[in-house]
Scaffold this motif. Structure first.
Motif, PDB file in Angstrom:
ATOM      1  N   ILE A  20     -15.226 -10.571 -11.248  1.00  0.00           N
ATOM      2  CA  ILE A  20     -14.829 -11.736 -10.470  1.00  0.00           C
ATOM      3  C   ILE A  20     -15.352 -11.581  -9.045  1.00  0.00           C
ATOM      4  O   ILE A  20     -15.393 -10.465  -8.515  1.00  0.00           O
ATOM      5  CB  ILE A  20     -13.295 -11.919 -10.494  1.00  0.00           C
ATOM      6  N   THR A  21     -15.776 -12.674  -8.452  1.00  0.00           N
ATOM      7  CA  THR A  21     -16.257 -12.611  -7.073  1.00  0.00           C
ATOM      8  C   THR A  21     -15.072 -12.529  -6.115  1.00  0.00           C
ATOM      9  O   THR A  21     -13.950 -12.925  -6.467  1.00  0.00           O
ATOM     10  CB  THR A  21     -17.091 -13.856  -6.715  1.00  0.00           C
ATOM     11  N   ASN A  22     -15.348 -12.066  -4.921  1.00  0.00           N
ATOM     12  CA  ASN A  22     -14.317 -11.975  -3.897  1.00  0.00           C
ATOM     13  C   ASN A  22     -13.715 -13.355  -3.638  1.00  0.00           C
ATOM     14  O   ASN A  22     -12.502 -13.512  -3.599  1.00  0.00           O
ATOM     15  CB  ASN A  22     -14.926 -11.385  -2.618  1.00  0.00           C
ATOM     16  N   GLY A  23     -14.570 -14.341  -3.475  1.00  0.00           N
ATOM     17  CA  GLY A  23     -14.102 -15.690  -3.180  1.00  0.00           C
ATOM     18  C   GLY A  23     -13.215 -16.274  -4.257  1.00  0.00           C
ATOM     19  O   GLY A  23     -12.188 -16.892  -3.972  1.00  0.00           O
ATOM     20  N   ARG A  24     -13.615 -16.071  -5.492  1.00  0.00           N
ATOM     21  CA  ARG A  24     -12.808 -16.603  -6.597  1.00  0.00           C
ATOM     22  C   ARG A  24     -11.475 -15.876  -6.701  1.00  0.00           C
ATOM     23  O   ARG A  24     -10.432 -16.494  -6.912  1.00  0.00           O
ATOM     24  CB  ARG A  24     -13.581 -16.516  -7.905  1.00  0.00           C
ATOM     25  N   ALA A  25     -11.491 -14.551  -6.560  1.00  0.00           N
ATOM     26  CA  ALA A  25     -10.244 -13.774  -6.610  1.00  0.00           C
ATOM     27  C   ALA A  25      -9.320 -14.206  -5.481  1.00  0.00           C
ATOM     28  O   ALA A  25      -8.122 -14.411  -5.693  1.00  0.00           O
ATOM     29  CB  ALA A  25     -10.541 -12.283  -6.531  1.00  0.00           C
ATOM     30  N   ALA A  26      -9.865 -14.360  -4.279  1.00  0.00           N
ATOM     31  CA  ALA A  26      -9.057 -14.787  -3.130  1.00  0.00           C
ATOM     32  C   ALA A  26      -8.441 -16.159  -3.391  1.00  0.00           C
ATOM     33  O   ALA A  26      -7.272 -16.394  -3.089  1.00  0.00           O
ATOM     34  CB  ALA A  26      -9.908 -14.798  -1.869  1.00  0.00           C
ATOM     35  N   SER A  27      -9.241 -17.053  -3.972  1.00  0.00           N
ATOM     36  CA  SER A  27      -8.759 -18.396  -4.276  1.00  0.00           C
ATOM     37  C   SER A  27      -7.644 -18.371  -5.327  1.00  0.00           C
ATOM     38  O   SER A  27      -6.618 -19.024  -5.178  1.00  0.00           O
ATOM     39  CB  SER A  27      -9.922 -19.250  -4.753  1.00  0.00           C
ATOM     40  N   GLU A  28      -7.849 -17.594  -6.384  1.00  0.00           N
ATOM     41  CA  GLU A  28      -6.870 -17.540  -7.461  1.00  0.00           C
ATOM     42  C   GLU A  28      -5.577 -16.842  -7.043  1.00  0.00           C
ATOM     43  O   GLU A  28      -4.530 -17.070  -7.638  1.00  0.00           O
ATOM     44  CB  GLU A  28      -7.472 -16.857  -8.691  1.00  0.00           C
ATOM     45  N   ARG A  41       2.553 -10.289   2.994  1.00  0.00           N
ATOM     46  CA  ARG A  41       1.201 -10.757   3.286  1.00  0.00           C
ATOM     47  C   ARG A  41       0.756 -11.664   2.142  1.00  0.00           C
ATOM     48  O   ARG A  41       1.198 -11.512   1.002  1.00  0.00           O
ATOM     49  CB  ARG A  41       0.203  -9.594   3.362  1.00  0.00           C
ATOM     50  N   ASN A  42      -0.172 -12.558   2.454  1.00  0.00           N
ATOM     51  CA  ASN A  42      -0.749 -13.401   1.423  1.00  0.00           C
ATOM     52  C   ASN A  42      -1.804 -12.588   0.688  1.00  0.00           C
ATOM     53  O   ASN A  42      -2.728 -12.053   1.310  1.00  0.00           O
ATOM     54  CB  ASN A  42      -1.360 -14.657   2.054  1.00  0.00           C
ATOM     55  N   LEU A  43      -1.662 -12.480  -0.616  1.00  0.00           N
ATOM     56  CA  LEU A  43      -2.569 -11.651  -1.407  1.00  0.00           C
ATOM     57  C   LEU A  43      -4.001 -12.181  -1.358  1.00  0.00           C
ATOM     58  O   LEU A  43      -4.959 -11.412  -1.260  1.00  0.00           O
ATOM     59  CB  LEU A  43      -2.071 -11.541  -2.850  1.00  0.00           C
ATOM     60  N   GLY A  44      -4.179 -13.477  -1.399  1.00  0.00           N
ATOM     61  CA  GLY A  44      -5.513 -14.061  -1.307  1.00  0.00           C
ATOM     62  C   GLY A  44      -6.201 -13.709   0.005  1.00  0.00           C
ATOM     63  O   GLY A  44      -7.387 -13.388   0.026  1.00  0.00           O
ATOM     64  N   ASP A  45      -5.449 -13.739   1.101  1.00  0.00           N
ATOM     65  CA  ASP A  45      -6.011 -13.374   2.405  1.00  0.00           C
ATOM     66  C   ASP A  45      -6.441 -11.912   2.426  1.00  0.00           C
ATOM     67  O   ASP A  45      -7.485 -11.567   2.987  1.00  0.00           O
ATOM     68  CB  ASP A  45      -4.995 -13.612   3.524  1.00  0.00           C
ATOM     69  N   LEU A  46      -5.634 -11.042   1.830  1.00  0.00           N
ATOM     70  CA  LEU A  46      -5.987  -9.617   1.782  1.00  0.00           C
ATOM     71  C   LEU A  46      -7.262  -9.399   0.979  1.00  0.00           C
ATOM     72  O   LEU A  46      -8.135  -8.622   1.380  1.00  0.00           O
ATOM     73  CB  LEU A  46      -4.837  -8.798   1.189  1.00  0.00           C
ATOM     74  N   ALA A  48      -9.646 -11.532   0.543  1.00  0.00           N
ATOM     75  CA  ALA A  48     -10.755 -12.078   1.325  1.00  0.00           C
ATOM     76  C   ALA A  48     -11.236 -11.097   2.398  1.00  0.00           C
ATOM     77  O   ALA A  48     -12.407 -11.079   2.747  1.00  0.00           O
ATOM     78  CB  ALA A  48     -10.333 -13.395   1.964  1.00  0.00           C
ATOM     79  N   LYS A  49     -10.348 -10.259   2.903  1.00  0.00           N
ATOM     80  CA  LYS A  49     -10.700  -9.270   3.934  1.00  0.00           C
ATOM     81  C   LYS A  49     -11.438  -8.058   3.365  1.00  0.00           C
ATOM     82  O   LYS A  49     -11.986  -7.259   4.101  1.00  0.00           O
ATOM     83  CB  LYS A  49      -9.444  -8.777   4.646  1.00  0.00           C
ATOM     84  N   SER A  50     -11.443  -7.932   2.067  1.00  0.00           N
ATOM     85  CA  SER A  50     -12.104  -6.807   1.418  1.00  0.00           C
ATOM     86  C   SER A  50     -13.597  -6.810   1.697  1.00  0.00           C
ATOM     87  O   SER A  50     -14.214  -7.862   1.842  1.00  0.00           O
ATOM     88  CB  SER A  50     -11.874  -6.894  -0.095  1.00  0.00           C
ATOM     89  N   GLY A  51     -14.177  -5.640   1.747  1.00  0.00           N
ATOM     90  CA  GLY A  51     -15.607  -5.519   1.982  1.00  0.00           C
ATOM     91  C   GLY A  51     -16.454  -5.779   0.747  1.00  0.00           C
ATOM     92  O   GLY A  51     -17.675  -5.872   0.843  1.00  0.00           O
ATOM     93  N   SER A  52     -15.842  -5.894  -0.401  1.00  0.00           N
ATOM     94  CA  SER A  52     -16.590  -6.105  -1.642  1.00  0.00           C
ATOM     95  C   SER A  52     -16.859  -7.578  -1.903  1.00  0.00           C
ATOM     96  O   SER A  52     -16.015  -8.428  -1.647  1.00  0.00           O
ATOM     97  CB  SER A  52     -15.809  -5.540  -2.833  1.00  0.00           C
ATOM     98  N   ASP A  53     -18.046  -7.856  -2.430  1.00  0.00           N
ATOM     99  CA  ASP A  53     -18.398  -9.219  -2.815  1.00  0.00           C
ATOM    100  C   ASP A  53     -17.913  -9.538  -4.217  1.00  0.00           C
ATOM    101  O   ASP A  53     -17.784 -10.696  -4.586  1.00  0.00           O
ATOM    102  CB  ASP A  53     -19.921  -9.400  -2.798  1.00  0.00           C
ATOM    103  N   VAL A  68      -7.495  -2.392   2.663  1.00  0.00           N
ATOM    104  CA  VAL A  68      -7.217  -3.414   3.669  1.00  0.00           C
ATOM    105  C   VAL A  68      -5.738  -3.531   4.037  1.00  0.00           C
ATOM    106  O   VAL A  68      -5.402  -4.200   5.010  1.00  0.00           O
ATOM    107  CB  VAL A  68      -7.762  -4.811   3.257  1.00  0.00           C
ATOM    108  N   LEU A  69      -4.880  -2.870   3.283  1.00  0.00           N
ATOM    109  CA  LEU A  69      -3.454  -2.908   3.600  1.00  0.00           C
ATOM    110  C   LEU A  69      -3.162  -2.068   4.836  1.00  0.00           C
ATOM    111  O   LEU A  69      -3.736  -0.994   5.012  1.00  0.00           O
ATOM    112  CB  LEU A  69      -2.624  -2.350   2.432  1.00  0.00           C
ATOM    113  N   PRO A  70      -2.250  -2.534   5.681  1.00  0.00           N
ATOM    114  CA  PRO A  70      -1.861  -1.702   6.818  1.00  0.00           C
ATOM    115  C   PRO A  70      -1.160  -0.442   6.318  1.00  0.00           C
ATOM    116  O   PRO A  70      -0.459  -0.478   5.314  1.00  0.00           O
ATOM    117  CB  PRO A  70      -0.898  -2.591   7.604  1.00  0.00           C
ATOM    118  N   ARG A  71      -1.354   0.662   7.018  1.00  0.00           N
ATOM    119  CA  ARG A  71      -0.780   1.941   6.602  1.00  0.00           C
ATOM    120  C   ARG A  71       0.731   1.855   6.413  1.00  0.00           C
ATOM    121  O   ARG A  71       1.293   2.446   5.502  1.00  0.00           O
ATOM    122  CB  ARG A  71      -1.122   3.010   7.625  1.00  0.00           C
ATOM    123  N   GLU A  72       1.406   1.094   7.274  1.00  0.00           N
ATOM    124  CA  GLU A  72       2.864   0.988   7.202  1.00  0.00           C
ATOM    125  C   GLU A  72       3.340   0.219   5.972  1.00  0.00           C
ATOM    126  O   GLU A  72       4.511   0.248   5.642  1.00  0.00           O
ATOM    127  CB  GLU A  72       3.413   0.256   8.434  1.00  0.00           C
TER     128      GLU A  72
END
Length: 84
Positions: A20-28, A41-46, A48-53, A68-72
Motif C-alpha cells: 500500500i502507498t503512504n498516501g492510500r494508507a494515510a487516507s484509509e 494522535r490521528n493515525l492517518g496523520d502519523l 503521512a509523516k512516515s519517510g516511506s512511500d 514517527v511516534l513521540p518517545r513519550e
C-alpha cells in the motif's frame, strides 16, 4: 472507525491491503484515533509523516509508525497496560 490503543494497532493495520502507498494508507486510516500514553494522535496523520512511500506489510507500517511516534507516547510514567 473507533479509537484504538497503540497496543492493539496490529488489528487495524492488518485490515489494509498490502502493498500500500503512504498516501492510500494515510487516507484509509484518517478516521482512526490512536490512543497513546501521552494523549491521542490521528493515525492517518502519523502515517503521512512516515519517510516511506510504500509499505509492504503490517510489520513494515508498524515499524515506520514507531519511528514517527513521540518517545513519550509508548510508556512511563503514564503506562497503563501493566507492562514494564
Amino acid at each position: 472507525m473507533p479509537d484504538v490503543k497503540l497496543s492493539r494497532i496490529d488489528s487495524v493495520l492488518a485490515d489494509l491491503e498490502y502493498p500500500i502507498t503512504n498516501g492510500r494508507a494515510a487516507s484509509e486510516l484518517a478516521d482512526v484515533t490512536l490512543l497513546l500514553a501521552d494523549g491521542q494522535r490521528n493515525l492517518g496523520d502519523l502515517v503521512a509523516k512516515s519517510g516511506s512511500d510504500r509499505f509492504v506489510s503490517t510489520e513494515d507500517l508498524q515499524s515506520e509508525l514507531n519511528n514517527v511516534l513521540p518517545r513519550e507516547a509508548v510508556g512511563e510514567p503514564y503506562q497503563s497496560e501493566g507492562e514494564g
